[in-house]
Write a protein that holds these residues in place. Structure first.
Motif, mmCIF file in Angstrom:
data_model
loop_
_atom_site.group_PDB
_atom_site.id
_atom_site.type_symbol
_atom_site.label_atom_id
_atom_site.label_comp_id
_atom_site.label_asym_id
_atom_site.label_seq_id
_atom_site.Cartn_x
_atom_site.Cartn_y
_atom_site.Cartn_z
ATOM 1 N N ALA A 103 0.836 -1.208 0.000
ATOM 2 C CA ALA A 103 0.000 0.000 0.000
ATOM 3 C C ALA A 103 0.867 1.253 0.000
ATOM 4 O O ALA A 103 1.960 1.271 0.567
ATOM 5 C CB ALA A 103 -0.914 -0.010 1.226
ATOM 6 N N GLU A 104 0.357 2.293 -0.657
ATOM 7 C CA GLU A 104 1.018 3.591 -0.632
ATOM 8 C C GLU A 104 -0.030 4.680 -0.835
ATOM 9 O O GLU A 104 -1.071 4.459 -1.446
ATOM 10 C CB GLU A 104 2.101 3.678 -1.704
ATOM 11 C CG GLU A 104 1.589 3.489 -3.117
ATOM 12 C CD GLU A 104 2.713 3.566 -4.135
ATOM 13 O OE1 GLU A 104 3.853 3.855 -3.746
ATOM 14 O OE2 GLU A 104 2.442 3.335 -5.320
ATOM 15 N N PHE A 105 0.257 5.850 -0.306
ATOM 16 C CA PHE A 105 -0.665 6.975 -0.426
ATOM 17 C C PHE A 105 -0.516 7.623 -1.801
ATOM 18 O O PHE A 105 0.585 7.970 -2.223
ATOM 19 C CB PHE A 105 -0.401 8.005 0.666
ATOM 20 C CG PHE A 105 -1.023 7.639 1.986
ATOM 21 C CD1 PHE A 105 -2.354 7.938 2.249
ATOM 22 C CD2 PHE A 105 -0.277 6.985 2.959
ATOM 23 C CE1 PHE A 105 -2.934 7.601 3.452
ATOM 24 C CE2 PHE A 105 -0.853 6.644 4.169
ATOM 25 C CZ PHE A 105 -2.189 6.955 4.423
ATOM 26 N N LEU A 106 -1.639 7.777 -2.483
ATOM 27 C CA LEU A 106 -1.666 8.538 -3.731
ATOM 28 C C LEU A 106 -1.887 10.017 -3.445
ATOM 29 O O LEU A 106 -1.523 10.868 -4.246
ATOM 30 C CB LEU A 106 -2.772 8.015 -4.644
ATOM 31 C CG LEU A 106 -2.703 6.533 -5.015
ATOM 32 C CD1 LEU A 106 -3.881 6.150 -5.911
ATOM 33 C CD2 LEU A 106 -1.383 6.197 -5.697
ATOM 34 N N SER A 107 -2.528 10.296 -2.314
ATOM 35 C CA SER A 107 -2.756 11.652 -1.826
ATOM 36 C C SER A 107 -3.063 11.528 -0.335
ATOM 37 O O SER A 107 -3.024 10.438 0.232
ATOM 38 C CB SER A 107 -3.932 12.307 -2.569
ATOM 39 O OG SER A 107 -5.149 11.680 -2.187
ATOM 40 N N GLU A 108 -3.384 12.649 0.297
ATOM 41 C CA GLU A 108 -3.709 12.589 1.720
ATOM 42 C C GLU A 108 -4.964 11.774 1.993
ATOM 43 O O GLU A 108 -5.151 11.260 3.091
ATOM 44 C CB GLU A 108 -3.894 14.011 2.269
ATOM 45 C CG GLU A 108 -2.609 14.817 2.343
ATOM 46 C CD GLU A 108 -2.843 16.172 2.991
ATOM 47 O OE1 GLU A 108 -4.006 16.453 3.385
ATOM 48 O OE2 GLU A 108 -1.882 16.951 3.103
ATOM 49 N N THR A 109 -5.803 11.631 0.992
ATOM 50 C CA THR A 109 -7.101 10.972 1.205
ATOM 51 C C THR A 109 -7.220 9.615 0.515
ATOM 52 O O THR A 109 -8.176 8.885 0.776
ATOM 53 C CB THR A 109 -8.242 11.862 0.684
ATOM 54 O OG1 THR A 109 -8.035 12.129 -0.715
ATOM 55 C CG2 THR A 109 -8.289 13.169 1.461
ATOM 56 N N HIS A 110 -6.296 9.266 -0.377
ATOM 57 C CA HIS A 110 -6.399 8.042 -1.158
ATOM 58 C C HIS A 110 -5.249 7.093 -0.813
ATOM 59 O O HIS A 110 -4.088 7.414 -1.064
ATOM 60 C CB HIS A 110 -6.366 8.338 -2.654
ATOM 61 C CG HIS A 110 -7.617 8.957 -3.187
ATOM 62 N ND1 HIS A 110 -8.065 10.197 -2.772
ATOM 63 C CD2 HIS A 110 -8.522 8.507 -4.112
ATOM 64 C CE1 HIS A 110 -9.185 10.485 -3.421
ATOM 65 N NE2 HIS A 110 -9.487 9.485 -4.226
ATOM 66 N N LEU A 111 -5.593 5.938 -0.244
ATOM 67 C CA LEU A 111 -4.610 4.886 0.027
ATOM 68 C C LEU A 111 -4.807 3.791 -1.007
ATOM 69 O O LEU A 111 -5.868 3.184 -1.103
ATOM 70 C CB LEU A 111 -4.796 4.326 1.440
ATOM 71 C CG LEU A 111 -3.817 3.212 1.845
ATOM 72 C CD1 LEU A 111 -2.387 3.755 1.917
ATOM 73 C CD2 LEU A 111 -4.222 2.585 3.181
ATOM 74 N N ASN A 112 -3.756 3.535 -1.782
ATOM 75 C CA ASN A 112 -3.779 2.534 -2.850
ATOM 76 C C ASN A 112 -3.049 1.277 -2.363
ATOM 77 O O ASN A 112 -1.965 1.359 -1.798
ATOM 78 C CB ASN A 112 -3.088 3.116 -4.090
ATOM 79 C CG ASN A 112 -2.670 2.070 -5.107
ATOM 80 O OD1 ASN A 112 -1.483 1.913 -5.381
ATOM 81 N ND2 ASN A 112 -3.623 1.369 -5.684
ATOM 82 N N GLY A 113 -3.662 0.117 -2.568
ATOM 83 C CA GLY A 113 -2.992 -1.110 -2.164
ATOM 84 C C GLY A 113 -3.894 -2.323 -2.311
ATOM 85 O O GLY A 113 -5.121 -2.198 -2.348
ATOM 86 N N PRO A 114 -3.298 -3.520 -2.390
ATOM 87 C CA PRO A 114 -4.101 -4.740 -2.545
ATOM 88 C C PRO A 114 -4.947 -5.018 -1.306
ATOM 89 O O PRO A 114 -4.422 -5.158 -0.197
ATOM 90 C CB PRO A 114 -3.055 -5.839 -2.764
ATOM 91 C CG PRO A 114 -1.774 -5.281 -2.214
ATOM 92 C CD PRO A 114 -1.849 -3.805 -2.397
#
Length: 418
Positions: free
Chosen positions: A120-131
């Motif tokens: 997982a990694e943050f795409l922005s302060e509000t969006h966490l991207n990850g499986p």
């Protein structure tokens, strides 16, 4: 809803405390996302199981495990193989209470062990991207955190609950279907933690789902010297696919989707084997019999042809989810809980399926998208909106308090399973 609870002040205080843990919970979710628990990655599923059970230890629940049976899968050569599925997790507290809630979810993801999408990694302060951050490790975290808040409330002793987490939802819940039905029949209300849509909309009525493998056996021959002696399985399959696809719309809401095709060996050989994996969706329970009858008619005509054998493996694994009066009452209660927390809860019908279909088929009224808000699930762009984590924890905690306070007793009194 909140203002009318018998212990409203205590409930409000507990809900207000949820925000204090958000940063820590996002850290937990990031760690969970880095555990590859793709369906049938038994080692990864076991790691995920241990992490969840350790996190849930503060709930003081009875923990048990249920080994699931192997399921059949048709391989590319047409042979049927047995596939292991791991085990389910059960957490139970006050299992004999007069009001009982079954909370379900799944530990598996669609991302295989060798996937490049592993953290997982943050795409922005509000969006966490990850499986799995949305589907549905984030949902499991909402579930357990809401139970933790509920257990601190004055309503705790007025409600029994069971958490059931399966390792095979993404492959159709074939191995866990029996267990889901069994546990559904012991509960009054079901809550499932698939992700909500990004705008917070929840799923209402759902279509049913079936998965099939259509296998055609012909007769091999040299494509030049003995062409007439062969029976081309690929050509037969092409015709069969058209006949199956033409069943789409035969009843309102029915779709038949031929999706994955294999067959043949070399261009100078008349192929003696071909197969296609097919997904179907249906709107009403009675559509299943109609669809199966049409399949049987088609297969019967083809099996009467000299030199061909046609087999159909699989079936309807999730019946349609139809909204009962008890289900509508639960949906309205959840709508009221959302309004008290400052947001609107909306519902839309969907062609998608999940464990909510299984619970409904067993007679258990349920809402099945109580997880985090997010999107792009089943892809490397999957994301969770971070502000939805505390929001959805508060929502589920309030739902549990309202049920414990007797707001659905008119339906619960009718017996387990609604």
């Amino acid at each position: 809803m909140l203002g009318t609870l018998t212990q409203a002040a205590a409930a409000r205080r507990i809900l207000d405390e949820v925000d204090n843990r958000t940063d820590a919970l996002i850290g937990v979710l990031t760690d969970w996302s880095a555990i590859n628990s793709g369906s049938r990655n038994l080692y990864g599923l076991l790691r995920m199981e241990k992490a969840i059970v350790a996190h849930a230890a503060t709930l003081g629940a009875e923990v048990s495990y249920v080994d699931l049976p192997d399921t059949e899968m048709v391989e590319s050569n047409g042979r049927v193989a047995n596939v292991p599925n791991g085990r389910a997790i059960r957490l139970i507290k006050r299992g004999t209470a007069n009001r009982r809630v079954l909370l379900t979810g799944h530990t598996d993801t669609v991302f295989p062990e060798n996937s490049a999408f592993q953290k997982a990694e943050f795409l922005s302060e509000t969006h966490l991207n990850g499986p799995g951050v949305a589907d549905m490790k984030g949902g499991i975290l909402v579930m357990l955190s809401a139970l933790e808040a509920f257990e601190k409330s004055p309503y705790a002793n007025q409600l029994g609950w069971e958490v059931l987490l399966s390792p095979d939802e993404e492959t159709g819940s074939l191995a866990s279907a029996g267990l889901l039905a069994e546990r559904a029949r012991t509960a009054h209300i079901g809550l499932t933690y698939e992700p909500a849509l990004a705008d917070g909309t929840l799923a209402g009525e759902r279509k049913g789902n079936g998965n099939y493998t259509l296998v055609v056996e012909g007769r091999a021959a040299h494509a030049g010297r003995d062409f007439d002696k062969g029976r081309n399985a690929v050509v037969a399959l092409a015709s069969l696919i058209g006949e199956f696809a033409d069943l789409t719309g035969g009843r309102p809401g029915i779709t038949v989707n031929p999706a994955v095709i294999t067959g043949g060996t070399a261009t100078n050989v008349v192929p003696d084997h071909a197969q296609c994996r097919i997904n179907v969706r249906l709107a009403r329970p009675e559509d299943a019999e109609w669809l199966e009858d049409r399949f049987d008619e088609i297969l019967g005509l083809w099996n009467a042809r000299e030199g061909y054998r046609v087999h159909l493996h699989g079936g309807i694994n999730r019946p349609p989810k139809i909204l009962t009066p008890a289900n509508l009452a639960l949906m309205e209660l959840i709508r009221d809980c959302g309004a008290d927390l400052g947001f609107e809860v909306r519902y839309v019908p969907t062609g998608g399926c999940c464990e909510g279909n299984n619970l409904a088929a067993a007679g258990l009224p349920n809402v099945d998208t109580l997880g985090v808000r997010g999107g792009n699930i089943h892809s490397a762009d999957e994301y969770m909106l971070t502000d939805s984590l505390p929001e959805r924890i508060r929502l589920s905690a309030l739902i549990l308090m309202a049920i414990a306070d007797g707001r659905l007793d008119g339906y619960i009194e009718r017996g387990a399973g609604g």
